[in-house]
Motif scaffolding. Structure first.
Motif, PDB file in Angstrom:
ATOM      1  N   GLY A  31       4.259  -0.051  -6.438  1.00 22.05           N
ATOM      2  CA  GLY A  31       2.733  -0.590  -6.267  1.00 22.05           C
ATOM      3  C   GLY A  31       2.274  -1.163  -7.562  1.00 22.05           C
ATOM      4  O   GLY A  31       2.899  -1.378  -8.346  1.00 22.05           O
ATOM      5  N   CYS A  85      -3.032  -5.136  -3.005  1.00 21.73           N
ATOM      6  CA  CYS A  85      -2.668  -6.268  -2.438  1.00 21.73           C
ATOM      7  C   CYS A  85      -3.533  -6.982  -1.828  1.00 21.73           C
ATOM      8  O   CYS A  85      -4.389  -6.360  -1.045  1.00 21.73           O
ATOM      9  N   SER A 116      -5.700   2.467  -3.255  1.00 20.38           N
ATOM     10  CA  SER A 116      -4.871   1.841  -4.072  1.00 20.38           C
ATOM     11  C   SER A 116      -3.482   2.689  -3.662  1.00 20.38           C
ATOM     12  O   SER A 116      -3.237   3.593  -3.420  1.00 20.38           O
ATOM     13  N   SER A 117      -2.481   1.635  -4.303  1.00 21.16           N
ATOM     14  CA  SER A 117      -0.945   2.273  -4.267  1.00 21.16           C
ATOM     15  C   SER A 117      -0.831   3.828  -4.944  1.00 21.16           C
ATOM     16  O   SER A 117      -0.081   4.569  -4.529  1.00 21.16           O
ATOM     17  N   TYR A 153       0.343   6.939  -3.385  1.00 18.90           N
ATOM     18  CA  TYR A 153       1.484   7.896  -3.931  1.00 18.90           C
ATOM     19  C   TYR A 153       1.079   9.340  -3.876  1.00 18.90           C
ATOM     20  O   TYR A 153       1.777  10.263  -3.245  1.00 18.90           O
ATOM     21  N   TYR A 159       7.078   6.708  -9.316  1.00 11.72           N
ATOM     22  CA  TYR A 159       5.880   5.677  -8.880  1.00 11.72           C
ATOM     23  C   TYR A 159       6.557   4.599  -9.827  1.00 11.72           C
ATOM     24  O   TYR A 159       6.615   4.919 -10.879  1.00 11.72           O
ATOM     25  N   TYR A 181       2.297  -4.064  -0.757  1.00  9.75           N
ATOM     26  CA  TYR A 181       2.533  -2.884  -1.244  1.00  9.75           C
ATOM     27  C   TYR A 181       1.370  -1.732  -1.100  1.00  9.75           C
ATOM     28  O   TYR A 181       0.070  -2.236  -0.792  1.00  9.75           O
ATOM     29  N   PRO A 182       1.546  -0.562  -1.350  1.00 16.58           N
ATOM     30  CA  PRO A 182       2.789   0.064  -1.847  1.00 16.58           C
ATOM     31  C   PRO A 182       3.960  -0.127  -0.803  1.00 16.58           C
ATOM     32  O   PRO A 182       3.905  -0.146   0.353  1.00 16.58           O
ATOM     33  N   GLU A 240       5.509  -0.144   4.087  1.00 14.98           N
ATOM     34  CA  GLU A 240       5.166  -1.269   3.327  1.00 14.98           C
ATOM     35  C   GLU A 240       3.739  -1.334   3.572  1.00 14.98           C
ATOM     36  O   GLU A 240       3.336  -1.659   4.905  1.00 14.98           O
TER      37      GLU A 240
END
Length: 107
Positions: free
Chosen positions: A11, A16, A24-25, A29, A49, A75-76, A87
């Motif tokens: 990510g 993205c 957020s990525s 996570y 990560y 992403y992530p 995805e």
């Protein structure tokens, strides 16, 4: 010792372009780690990560991070044992299924 299943999240700090209303990525996570720990316990999964714009030099992480950028993947991007299982907005059910396929059992 039981086999460790590797879960890698690729990510970036920046959302993205197609994922504006999603976390957020890094938040996803952290969320994945918490959800997987609740279902499968704290052992059996190793987490990593990878920032796609600043990947580590080690392979295969660097190559796949480049691929995420080059192919404009959402992403992530979540991989379990090298297989893409999510995805953009990963689905827990899909991630759980992939972990079970690699031998993890819910507690």
């Amino acid at each position: 010792m039981e086999k460790q299943v590797e879960l890698v999240v690729y990510g970036a700090e920046v959302l993205c372009p197609s994922c504006v209303n999603l976390p957020s990525s890094k938040e996803q996570y952290d969320w994945l780690q918490a959800a997987i720990s609740r279902k499968f316990g704290g052992n059996g999964v190793t987490y990593k990560y990878v920032d796609i714009f600043n990947p580590p030099e080690e392979e295969p992480y660097k190559d796949f991070a480049t691929r995420v950028v080059d192919e404009d993947m959402f992403y992530p991007v979540v991989l379990v044992e090298g297989e893409v299982v999510g995805e953009g907005n990963p689905r827990l059910k899909t991630v759980y299924k992939a972990l079970e396929k690699h031998g993890l059992q819910p507690e």
